[in-house]
Design a protein around this motif. Structure first.
Motif, PDB file in Angstrom:
ATOM      1  N   GLN A  15      61.150 -22.103   8.738  1.00 15.07           N
ATOM      2  CA  GLN A  15      62.219 -22.715   7.949  1.00 15.07           C
ATOM      3  C   GLN A  15      63.295 -23.426   8.779  1.00 15.07           C
ATOM      4  N   PRO A  16      63.704 -22.896   9.929  1.00 14.87           N
ATOM      5  CA  PRO A  16      64.764 -23.591  10.686  1.00 14.87           C
ATOM      6  C   PRO A  16      64.298 -24.896  11.331  1.00 14.87           C
ATOM      7  N   PHE A  17      63.017 -25.195  11.321  1.00 14.24           N
ATOM      8  CA  PHE A  17      62.488 -26.367  12.031  1.00 14.24           C
ATOM      9  C   PHE A  17      62.301 -27.540  11.054  1.00 14.24           C
ATOM     10  N   SER A  18      62.639 -28.722  11.521  1.00 14.55           N
ATOM     11  CA  SER A  18      62.663 -29.875  10.612  1.00 14.55           C
ATOM     12  C   SER A  18      61.275 -30.440  10.333  1.00 14.55           C
ATOM     13  N   ARG A  19      60.426 -30.542  11.360  1.00 16.69           N
ATOM     14  CA  ARG A  19      59.088 -31.100  11.136  1.00 16.69           C
ATOM     15  C   ARG A  19      58.037 -30.056  11.490  1.00 16.69           C
ATOM     16  N   ARG A  41      60.805 -24.300   0.515  1.00 17.93           N
ATOM     17  CA  ARG A  41      61.515 -25.517   0.933  1.00 17.93           C
ATOM     18  C   ARG A  41      61.296 -26.626  -0.097  1.00 17.93           C
ATOM     19  N   PRO A  42      61.818 -26.445  -1.302  1.00 23.31           N
ATOM     20  CA  PRO A  42      61.544 -27.403  -2.381  1.00 23.31           C
ATOM     21  C   PRO A  42      62.112 -28.799  -2.140  1.00 23.31           C
ATOM     22  N   GLN A  43      63.095 -28.907  -1.261  1.00 21.80           N
ATOM     23  CA  GLN A  43      63.725 -30.211  -1.030  1.00 21.80           C
ATOM     24  C   GLN A  43      63.005 -31.042   0.041  1.00 21.80           C
ATOM     25  N   ALA A  44      62.111 -30.424   0.786  1.00 19.10           N
ATOM     26  CA  ALA A  44      61.427 -31.135   1.877  1.00 19.10           C
ATOM     27  C   ALA A  44      60.361 -32.071   1.322  1.00 19.10           C
ATOM     28  N   THR A  45      59.938 -33.021   2.138  1.00 14.89           N
ATOM     29  CA  THR A  45      58.830 -33.909   1.763  1.00 14.89           C
ATOM     30  C   THR A  45      57.532 -33.325   2.305  1.00 14.89           C
ATOM     31  N   PHE A  46      56.509 -33.312   1.466  1.00 14.98           N
ATOM     32  CA  PHE A  46      55.226 -32.706   1.798  1.00 14.98           C
ATOM     33  C   PHE A  46      54.131 -33.757   1.797  1.00 14.98           C
ATOM     34  N   GLN A  59      57.741 -34.494   6.197  1.00 16.33           N
ATOM     35  CA  GLN A  59      58.413 -33.480   7.023  1.00 16.33           C
ATOM     36  C   GLN A  59      57.498 -32.294   7.284  1.00 16.33           C
ATOM     37  N   LEU A  60      56.782 -31.872   6.250  1.00 18.42           N
ATOM     38  CA  LEU A  60      55.822 -30.783   6.360  1.00 18.42           C
ATOM     39  C   LEU A  60      54.439 -31.348   6.088  1.00 18.42           C
TER      40      LEU A  60
END
Length: 312
Positions: A15-19, A41-46, A59-60
């Motif tokens: 979780q603390p890592f951006s990519r 992490r619902p706000q991240a791009t998958f 991002q993920l």
């Protein structure tokens, strides 16, 4: 061990890592993992990166090793493109495709996940991780802690005498093995044991496509709702068949090396081992398919055909 939450462990820890890059060898594993990570992490791009879909800027990123492990795809990414890399089913990591990927990327942290760390060829997995074993909780410990379902094991005598089947290059002769196991007398015996010892939702491991189709047809002809699932054009739909089994719309899914790894089947209450399994790793993977806990599931039933093996 299977069912103890390796994917969620990775999702929480990263979780603390951006990519983040998550690597696996089956699309079903990637889709399941994406679902777990998205819940945290619902706000991240998958995005997926495999033979069907490629979203390299996510991002993920959830990537198939068969695709990303090839140099033309690796070269599209900077060596420090990902802060955190997760390699699922890490016992495969000595293979050339995984080594290329591990040699290419320089993440801040690399996490290898596996339910079967003992390799049949004796390869040293920890050498790929600086000899750093972070945590271990095996099958026995998982059952003891009541995190996995307990199981009742029934070893039943096989009608096949495997001493009569040729053994070449570390495996049974495929045609001779098929001819020995895909017979009505053995199928009838398996049905009798399934009715006597089994539960409501069964995963049956077969040795070949022909064997799986034969068993599915045999069981269907005796009143059970059964399908065969394998890697081939005549297979029943994989995902749909598992969903139907989970909902109780099927009694048995006969499979061939499809669900040994990485597929969640918590509702399965019976594992029927109809193939001779020369690998301890494969045997444990098959057992693990039924060990996840599920509401109303008191234990897993294991029906394992034990043959007379000259080779091991």
């Amino acid at each position: 061990a299977t069912g103890l939450g390796k994917t969620y462990l990775a999702a929480f820890d990263s979780q603390p890592f951006s990519r983040v890059l998550f690597v696996a060898h089956r699309r079903e594993i990637l889709v399941q993992a994406m679902r777990a990570f998205r819940s945290l992490r619902p706000q991240a791009t998958f995005g997926l990166y495999d033979g069907v879909e490629r979203v390299p800027d996510a991002q993920l990123l959830f990537a198939s090793i068969q695709t990303l492990g090839k140099m033309p795809h690796l070269r599209q990414f900077e060596r420090d493109a990902f802060d955190y890399i997760v390699v699922d089913e890490f016992h495969h990591a000595h293979a050339a495709t995984y080594r290329r990927l591990l040699d290419h990327f320089l993440p801040s942290f690399l996490l290898g996940l596996t339910a079967t760390p003992e390799r049949a060829d004796g390869g040293d997995l920890l050498s790929l991780c600086g000899q750093n074993l972070v945590f271990r909780c095996d099958l026995v410990e998982g059952v003891r802690r009541e995190l996995l379902a307990p199981f009742h094991y029934h070893g039943v005598p096989d009608l096949v005498d495997y001493r009569n089947i040729p053994w070449r290059n570390g495996r049974w002769d495929p045609e001779a093995l098929e001819n020995a196991v895909a017979v009505e007398s053995r199928a009838d015996n398996a049905l009798d044991n399934l009715r006597r010892l089994g539960g409501q939702r069964c995963l049956a491991f077969c040795c070949s496509q022909r064997h799986a189709s034969f068993m599915a047809d045999f069981l269907s002809g005796r009143g059970l709702r059964a399908v065969a699932v394998f890697s081939g054009p005549d297979s029943a739909p994989r995902s749909e068949s598992l969903e139907r089994l989970g909902r109780g719309e099927l009694d048995v899914v006969c499979c061939v090396d499809m669900f040994n790894e990485g597929v969640d089947l918590p509702e399965v209450d019976t594992v029927l081992m109809l193939r001779p399994t020369e690998s301890r790793v494969v045997w444990l993977q098959q057992l693990g398919r039924g060990l996840r806990r599920s509401p109303g599931k008191t234990h897993l039933r294991v029906v394992d055909y034990i043959g007379n093996h000259r080779t091991f």
